[in-house]
Motif scaffolding. Sequence first.
Motif, PDB file in Angstrom:
ATOM      1  N   ALA A  30       0.813  -1.215   0.000  1.00 26.99           N
ATOM      2  CA  ALA A  30       0.000   0.000   0.000  1.00 26.99           C
ATOM      3  C   ALA A  30       0.845   1.264   0.000  1.00 26.99           C
ATOM      4  N   SER A  31       2.118   1.153   0.364  1.00 30.38           N
ATOM      5  CA  SER A  31       2.997   2.325   0.393  1.00 30.38           C
ATOM      6  C   SER A  31       3.651   2.595  -0.952  1.00 30.38           C
ATOM      7  N   ALA A  32       3.462   1.701  -1.917  1.00 27.49           N
ATOM      8  CA  ALA A  32       4.124   1.831  -3.230  1.00 27.49           C
ATOM      9  C   ALA A  32       3.332   2.746  -4.147  1.00 27.49           C
ATOM     10  N   THR A  33       3.121   3.978  -3.692  1.00 28.63           N
ATOM     11  CA  THR A  33       2.400   4.978  -4.469  1.00 28.63           C
ATOM     12  C   THR A  33       3.180   6.289  -4.403  1.00 28.63           C
ATOM     13  N   ARG A  34       2.821   7.215  -5.259  1.00 27.30           N
ATOM     14  CA  ARG A  34       3.459   8.538  -5.235  1.00 27.30           C
ATOM     15  C   ARG A  34       3.171   9.268  -3.936  1.00 27.30           C
ATOM     16  N   TYR A  93      11.225  12.724  -2.820  1.00 30.02           N
ATOM     17  CA  TYR A  93      11.511  11.295  -2.906  1.00 30.02           C
ATOM     18  C   TYR A  93      12.104  10.707  -1.629  1.00 30.02           C
ATOM     19  N   PHE A  94      12.742  11.530  -0.810  1.00 32.46           N
ATOM     20  CA  PHE A  94      13.465  11.020   0.354  1.00 32.46           C
ATOM     21  C   PHE A  94      13.341  11.981   1.530  1.00 32.46           C
ATOM     22  N   ILE A  95      13.441  11.411   2.727  1.00 32.33           N
ATOM     23  CA  ILE A  95      13.517  12.178   3.968  1.00 32.33           C
ATOM     24  C   ILE A  95      14.711  11.657   4.757  1.00 32.33           C
ATOM     25  N   GLY A  96      15.538  12.571   5.249  1.00 30.42           N
ATOM     26  CA  GLY A  96      16.654  12.192   6.101  1.00 30.42           C
ATOM     27  C   GLY A  96      16.554  12.889   7.444  1.00 30.42           C
ATOM     28  N   LEU A  97      16.725  12.138   8.520  1.00 30.60           N
ATOM     29  CA  LEU A  97      16.701  12.672   9.873  1.00 30.60           C
ATOM     30  C   LEU A  97      18.017  12.306  10.561  1.00 30.60           C
ATOM     31  N   ARG A  98      18.638  13.289  11.189  1.00 29.27           N
ATOM     32  CA  ARG A  98      19.897  13.040  11.902  1.00 29.27           C
ATOM     33  C   ARG A  98      19.748  13.429  13.359  1.00 29.27           C
ATOM     34  N   ILE A 138      14.648   7.604   4.879  1.00 28.70           N
ATOM     35  CA  ILE A 138      13.334   7.157   4.429  1.00 28.70           C
ATOM     36  C   ILE A 138      13.272   7.326   2.912  1.00 28.70           C
ATOM     37  N   PHE A 139      12.980   6.237   2.234  1.00 33.30           N
ATOM     38  CA  PHE A 139      13.010   6.170   0.775  1.00 33.30           C
ATOM     39  C   PHE A 139      11.578   6.086   0.240  1.00 33.30           C
ATOM     40  N   GLY A 140      11.132   7.155  -0.420  1.00 32.86           N
ATOM     41  CA  GLY A 140       9.803   7.152  -1.021  1.00 32.86           C
ATOM     42  C   GLY A 140       9.870   6.640  -2.447  1.00 32.86           C
ATOM     43  N   ARG A 141       9.873   5.343  -2.602  1.00 31.83           N
ATOM     44  CA  ARG A 141      10.139   4.734  -3.909  1.00 31.83           C
ATOM     45  C   ARG A 141       8.884   4.475  -4.727  1.00 31.83           C
ATOM     46  N   GLY A 142       7.751   4.998  -4.272  1.00 33.34           N
ATOM     47  CA  GLY A 142       6.509   4.746  -4.978  1.00 33.34           C
ATOM     48  C   GLY A 142       6.510   5.239  -6.408  1.00 33.34           C
ATOM     49  N   VAL A 143       7.209   6.348  -6.670  1.00 34.29           N
ATOM     50  CA  VAL A 143       7.266   6.876  -8.031  1.00 34.29           C
ATOM     51  C   VAL A 143       7.927   5.891  -8.981  1.00 34.29           C
ATOM     52  N   TRP A 144       8.735   4.970  -8.431  1.00 38.58           N
ATOM     53  CA  TRP A 144       9.378   3.937  -9.257  1.00 38.58           C
ATOM     54  C   TRP A 144       8.725   2.572  -9.060  1.00 38.58           C
ATOM     55  N   GLY A 145       7.540   2.556  -8.437  1.00 34.25           N
ATOM     56  CA  GLY A 145       6.766   1.333  -8.314  1.00 34.25           C
ATOM     57  C   GLY A 145       7.157   0.430  -7.176  1.00 34.25           C
ATOM     58  N   ALA A 146       7.859   0.960  -6.158  1.00 40.53           N
ATOM     59  CA  ALA A 146       8.311   0.136  -5.040  1.00 40.53           C
ATOM     60  C   ALA A 146       7.806   0.725  -3.720  1.00 40.53           C
ATOM     61  N   PRO A 147       7.721  -0.095  -2.665  1.00 38.56           N
ATOM     62  CA  PRO A 147       7.245   0.400  -1.374  1.00 38.56           C
ATOM     63  C   PRO A 147       8.238   1.360  -0.711  1.00 38.56           C
TER      64      PRO A 147
END
Length: 243
Positions: free
Chosen positions: A145-149, A189-194, A202-211
């Motif tokens: 369900a997370s594999a979306t834009r 596409y990505f979120i980084g927390l330090r 955090i990798f938002g890969r939904g734009v490439w069809g992945a969770p």
Amino acid sequence: MSKEFEIAREFEVDASPEEVWEAVTRATGAYLWPMDPPEPRVGGAAAFGSTVTAWDPPHHLTVRSEDVGFSVQSVNQVEHVIEARDGGRRAWVRYVHSGIFTDDWDNQYDGAAKHTDFYLHTLRAYLTHFAPRPVTFSSADGPEASATREGLAAVGAALGLTDGDAQGARVTARGPREFDAELDYRDPYFIGLRTDTALVRIFGRGVWGAPVGISVHDFAPDADAKETGAAWQDWLNGVFDQP
């Protein structure tokens, strides 16, 4: 149709060439993920079935594979060129990822290029804030369900981030537990927390069809990979209402 690609980046970092070399050859998961380190010689074995084709510490490393094992890629090569700056107190790095995509070229190139920028940002963050501390690595993958834009935006909202929280902001994130962090990377596409002890990626890969994917590079001496990974997996499932 097969077509070659090349993704080249250059940057300087407040680390010596030796520190950069250690970071890219130890393969501990300090900024990417745990993998087999390269054998220290030309012709040596490296991660994912690749072979070392250049080995000149701490200045030049190239690994290449011509049997990648992916349906959309037949050749993969990664090169690091490292030079001293400011009398060795800083380093200049040229990173080149090249090879051959055999299908879906535009989408594959776009994904690889954007991931490269995020990975190299994490490398600089590791070298600047944590090297050479040992790392505990853990990861979690979101449900289908997370594999979306919209997947990354859902994760950002669950963390408590607002549209006004730009890169560089100090935030209190609501993950498996609340924690204070710098929002050290943010784009569509990505979120980084330090934090003081960890890099959360955090990798938002939904734009490439992945969770959505999450990786945690934890430098605290008492870090527990299994516990951290399970906590983030449960949290991520909850964001998308999965058991």
